[in-house]
Design a protein around this motif. Structure first.
Motif, PDB file in Angstrom:
ATOM      1  N   GLY A  60      -2.163   8.475   1.934  1.00 34.47           N
ATOM      2  CA  GLY A  60      -3.298   7.888   1.237  1.00 34.47           C
ATOM      3  C   GLY A  60      -2.933   6.821   0.221  1.00 34.47           C
ATOM      4  O   GLY A  60      -3.796   6.058  -0.204  1.00 34.47           O
ATOM      5  N   VAL A  61      -1.650   6.760  -0.191  1.00 33.08           N
ATOM      6  CA  VAL A  61      -1.235   5.751  -1.170  1.00 33.08           C
ATOM      7  C   VAL A  61      -0.189   4.787  -0.608  1.00 33.08           C
ATOM      8  O   VAL A  61       0.319   3.931  -1.339  1.00 33.08           O
ATOM      9  CB  VAL A  61      -0.697   6.413  -2.461  1.00 33.08           C
ATOM     10  CG1 VAL A  61      -1.818   7.105  -3.204  1.00 33.08           C
ATOM     11  CG2 VAL A  61       0.446   7.376  -2.162  1.00 33.08           C
ATOM     12  N   LEU A  62       0.128   4.905   0.671  1.00 32.13           N
ATOM     13  CA  LEU A  62       1.131   4.025   1.272  1.00 32.13           C
ATOM     14  C   LEU A  62       0.593   2.608   1.415  1.00 32.13           C
ATOM     15  O   LEU A  62      -0.491   2.390   1.934  1.00 32.13           O
ATOM     16  CB  LEU A  62       1.553   4.531   2.651  1.00 32.13           C
ATOM     17  CG  LEU A  62       2.434   5.761   2.724  1.00 32.13           C
ATOM     18  CD1 LEU A  62       2.781   6.065   4.177  1.00 32.13           C
ATOM     19  CD2 LEU A  62       3.712   5.576   1.922  1.00 32.13           C
ATOM     20  N   ALA A  63       1.375   1.648   0.966  1.00 32.60           N
ATOM     21  CA  ALA A  63       1.056   0.245   1.214  1.00 32.60           C
ATOM     22  C   ALA A  63       1.611  -0.180   2.559  1.00 32.60           C
ATOM     23  O   ALA A  63       1.004  -0.984   3.270  1.00 32.60           O
ATOM     24  CB  ALA A  63       1.635  -0.637   0.106  1.00 32.60           C
ATOM     25  N   LEU A  69      14.529  -4.717  -0.606  1.00 31.11           N
ATOM     26  CA  LEU A  69      13.499  -5.476   0.116  1.00 31.11           C
ATOM     27  C   LEU A  69      12.107  -5.199  -0.443  1.00 31.11           C
ATOM     28  O   LEU A  69      11.303  -6.116  -0.617  1.00 31.11           O
ATOM     29  CB  LEU A  69      13.525  -5.127   1.606  1.00 31.11           C
ATOM     30  CG  LEU A  69      14.707  -5.652   2.410  1.00 31.11           C
ATOM     31  CD1 LEU A  69      14.625  -5.136   3.842  1.00 31.11           C
ATOM     32  CD2 LEU A  69      14.748  -7.176   2.397  1.00 31.11           C
ATOM     33  N   ALA A  70      11.827  -3.920  -0.726  1.00 30.57           N
ATOM     34  CA  ALA A  70      10.484  -3.555  -1.190  1.00 30.57           C
ATOM     35  C   ALA A  70      10.166  -4.193  -2.534  1.00 30.57           C
ATOM     36  O   ALA A  70       9.007  -4.519  -2.818  1.00 30.57           O
ATOM     37  CB  ALA A  70      10.355  -2.041  -1.287  1.00 30.57           C
ATOM     38  N   GLY A  71      11.196  -4.373  -3.377  1.00 33.03           N
ATOM     39  CA  GLY A  71      10.964  -4.949  -4.692  1.00 33.03           C
ATOM     40  C   GLY A  71      11.292  -6.425  -4.787  1.00 33.03           C
ATOM     41  O   GLY A  71      11.270  -6.983  -5.883  1.00 33.03           O
ATOM     42  N   ARG A  72      11.576  -7.057  -3.646  1.00 34.37           N
ATOM     43  CA  ARG A  72      11.993  -8.460  -3.675  1.00 34.37           C
ATOM     44  C   ARG A  72      10.897  -9.353  -4.243  1.00 34.37           C
ATOM     45  O   ARG A  72       9.751  -9.291  -3.831  1.00 34.37           O
ATOM     46  CB  ARG A  72      12.339  -8.938  -2.260  1.00 34.37           C
ATOM     47  CG  ARG A  72      12.876 -10.358  -2.220  1.00 34.37           C
ATOM     48  CD  ARG A  72      13.474 -10.671  -0.880  1.00 34.37           C
ATOM     49  NE  ARG A  72      12.466 -10.684   0.177  1.00 34.37           N
ATOM     50  CZ  ARG A  72      12.751 -10.882   1.472  1.00 34.37           C
ATOM     51  NH1 ARG A  72      14.005 -11.051   1.850  1.00 34.37           N
ATOM     52  NH2 ARG A  72      11.784 -10.893   2.362  1.00 34.37           N
ATOM     53  N   GLY A  73      11.262 -10.180  -5.207  1.00 34.67           N
ATOM     54  CA  GLY A  73      10.326 -11.137  -5.781  1.00 34.67           C
ATOM     55  C   GLY A  73       9.521 -10.603  -6.934  1.00 34.67           C
ATOM     56  O   GLY A  73       8.881 -11.372  -7.653  1.00 34.67           O
ATOM     57  N   LEU A  74       9.557  -9.279  -7.164  1.00 29.03           N
ATOM     58  CA  LEU A  74       8.734  -8.711  -8.239  1.00 29.03           C
ATOM     59  C   LEU A  74       9.242  -9.121  -9.610  1.00 29.03           C
ATOM     60  O   LEU A  74       8.463  -9.388 -10.518  1.00 29.03           O
ATOM     61  CB  LEU A  74       8.707  -7.187  -8.128  1.00 29.03           C
ATOM     62  CG  LEU A  74       7.943  -6.613  -6.933  1.00 29.03           C
ATOM     63  CD1 LEU A  74       7.918  -5.107  -7.014  1.00 29.03           C
ATOM     64  CD2 LEU A  74       6.519  -7.157  -6.881  1.00 29.03           C
ATOM     65  N   VAL A 104       3.386  11.514  -6.455  1.00 32.36           N
ATOM     66  CA  VAL A 104       4.124  10.454  -5.752  1.00 32.36           C
ATOM     67  C   VAL A 104       3.681   9.081  -6.235  1.00 32.36           C
ATOM     68  O   VAL A 104       4.504   8.196  -6.491  1.00 32.36           O
ATOM     69  CB  VAL A 104       3.937  10.583  -4.225  1.00 32.36           C
ATOM     70  CG1 VAL A 104       4.461   9.339  -3.504  1.00 32.36           C
ATOM     71  CG2 VAL A 104       4.641  11.823  -3.716  1.00 32.36           C
ATOM     72  N   ASP A 105       2.389   8.896  -6.390  1.00 29.48           N
ATOM     73  CA  ASP A 105       1.876   7.603  -6.844  1.00 29.48           C
ATOM     74  C   ASP A 105       2.373   7.288  -8.256  1.00 29.48           C
ATOM     75  O   ASP A 105       2.802   6.163  -8.550  1.00 29.48           O
ATOM     76  CB  ASP A 105       0.348   7.620  -6.810  1.00 29.48           C
ATOM     77  CG  ASP A 105      -0.256   6.254  -7.095  1.00 29.48           C
ATOM     78  OD1 ASP A 105       0.182   5.259  -6.487  1.00 29.48           O
ATOM     79  OD2 ASP A 105      -1.169   6.169  -7.935  1.00 29.48           O
ATOM     80  N   ARG A 106       2.347   8.288  -9.129  1.00 29.83           N
ATOM     81  CA  ARG A 106       2.793   8.094 -10.516  1.00 29.83           C
ATOM     82  C   ARG A 106       4.279   7.758 -10.585  1.00 29.83           C
ATOM     83  O   ARG A 106       4.695   6.830 -11.291  1.00 29.83           O
ATOM     84  CB  ARG A 106       2.497   9.361 -11.334  1.00 29.83           C
ATOM     85  CG  ARG A 106       3.114   9.361 -12.716  1.00 29.83           C
ATOM     86  CD  ARG A 106       2.650  10.570 -13.516  1.00 29.83           C
ATOM     87  NE  ARG A 106       2.833  11.823 -12.815  1.00 29.83           N
ATOM     88  CZ  ARG A 106       3.985  12.484 -12.776  1.00 29.83           C
ATOM     89  NH1 ARG A 106       5.059  11.997 -13.399  1.00 29.83           N
ATOM     90  NH2 ARG A 106       4.075  13.634 -12.131  1.00 29.83           N
ATOM     91  N   SER A 132       3.698   1.118  -4.007  1.00 25.59           N
ATOM     92  CA  SER A 132       3.923   0.284  -5.201  1.00 25.59           C
ATOM     93  C   SER A 132       5.330  -0.307  -5.223  1.00 25.59           C
ATOM     94  O   SER A 132       6.045  -0.220  -6.216  1.00 25.59           O
ATOM     95  CB  SER A 132       3.693   1.103  -6.474  1.00 25.59           C
ATOM     96  OG  SER A 132       2.360   1.544  -6.542  1.00 25.59           O
ATOM     97  N   ALA A 133       5.734  -0.875  -4.085  1.00 23.21           N
ATOM     98  CA  ALA A 133       7.043  -1.534  -3.930  1.00 23.21           C
ATOM     99  C   ALA A 133       8.204  -0.560  -4.077  1.00 23.21           C
ATOM    100  O   ALA A 133       9.336  -0.974  -4.350  1.00 23.21           O
ATOM    101  CB  ALA A 133       7.178  -2.687  -4.920  1.00 23.21           C
ATOM    102  N   THR A 134       7.937   0.735  -3.876  1.00 22.64           N
ATOM    103  CA  THR A 134       8.972   1.767  -3.987  1.00 22.64           C
ATOM    104  C   THR A 134       9.045   2.566  -2.691  1.00 22.64           C
ATOM    105  O   THR A 134       8.030   3.130  -2.265  1.00 22.64           O
ATOM    106  CB  THR A 134       8.659   2.728  -5.149  1.00 22.64           C
ATOM    107  OG1 THR A 134       8.545   1.982  -6.358  1.00 22.64           O
ATOM    108  CG2 THR A 134       9.730   3.788  -5.293  1.00 22.64           C
ATOM    109  N   PRO A 135      10.207   2.640  -2.039  1.00 23.48           N
ATOM    110  CA  PRO A 135      10.328   3.459  -0.834  1.00 23.48           C
ATOM    111  C   PRO A 135      10.125   4.939  -1.156  1.00 23.48           C
ATOM    112  O   PRO A 135      10.654   5.436  -2.149  1.00 23.48           O
ATOM    113  CB  PRO A 135      11.766   3.203  -0.364  1.00 23.48           C
ATOM    114  CG  PRO A 135      12.191   1.946  -1.031  1.00 23.48           C
ATOM    115  CD  PRO A 135      11.453   1.916  -2.336  1.00 23.48           C
TER     116      PRO A 135
END
Length: 210
Positions: free
Chosen positions: A109-112, A177-182, A77-79, A145-148
């Motif tokens: 464990g990897v959720l922001a 929304l999650a990737g806004r501004g990236l 999932v993280d990758r 990582s800005a990804t739902p």
């Protein structure tokens, strides 16, 4: 309606439109089946997720089948969430209460940013179909990582419910929304790197002239 009321409605509509300005029309999704017993030729839940996304005008950029293993689930999932060509990750399987159901723990464990409303809504809708048995479902979601990332149960019926009623209606909005501004931040970083390289080149040229 008073002038102030009209102005308030206009401002509210402006805010609403601005809030949806970053919605993504077409999402590139990664689909992950978590199972130690299924094969790639027997994956109705994963097949449904992929077909539903494509029928809705989205793209499935990768599909993987992995074992019910904490490290495998978390690492996968993280990758996938970090891939630049992936806007969302959907997993199926491993959300129950048996000893090898570890998807929620691994992903947590990897959720922001957790999205608790997803699981709450899923169980509310699921109750209408399976009654109190829905308490055994630990469907969850969040941003990695800005990804739902959406974690669904392994049954095809549960996947249909989660995908059709929740994920597809909201995935474009959440991905935007999650990737806004990236993109802007990446452009600024690239510009800064280019400017630094130009300064170094200018310094080298000045030194050689001396």
């Amino acid at each position: 309606m008073t002038d102030n009321d009209a102005a308030d409605d206009h401002d509210h509509q402006h805010d609403h439109d601005g809030h949806h300005h970053h919605d993504v029309d077409s999402v590139a999704a990664a689909v992950v089946t978590v199972s130690s017993s299924r094969g790639t030729d027997e994956d109705p839940a994963g097949d449904y997720i992929a077909a539903a996304f494509e029928e809705a005008g989205h793209e499935v950029v990768v599909r993987e089948l992995i074992d019910d293993d904490y490290d495998s689930v978390q690492g996968t999932v993280d990758r996938l969430a970090r891939r630049k060509d992936t806007d969302a990750v959907v997993t199926t399987g491993g959300t129950g209460v048996t000893p090898d159901d570890v998807t929620p723990e691994a992903v947590r464990g990897v959720l922001a940013k957790p999205l608790p409303g997803f699981g709450e809504l899923f169980r509310r809708l699921s109750y209408e179909e399976v009654g109190t048995r829905t308490i055994g479902s630990r469907a969850t979601a969040g941003v990695v990582s800005a990804t739902p990332v959406f974690c669904l149960p392994g049954s095809e019926n549960a996947v249909r419910l989660g995908v059709d009623e929740i994920i597809l209606p909201e995935v474009g909005h959440l991905a935007g929304l999650a990737g806004r501004g990236l993109d802007e931040a990446e452009e600024d970083e690239n510009q800064a790197t280019n400017d630094e390289a130009k300064d170094e080149a200018a310094d080298d040229e000045s030194t050689s002239d001396e």
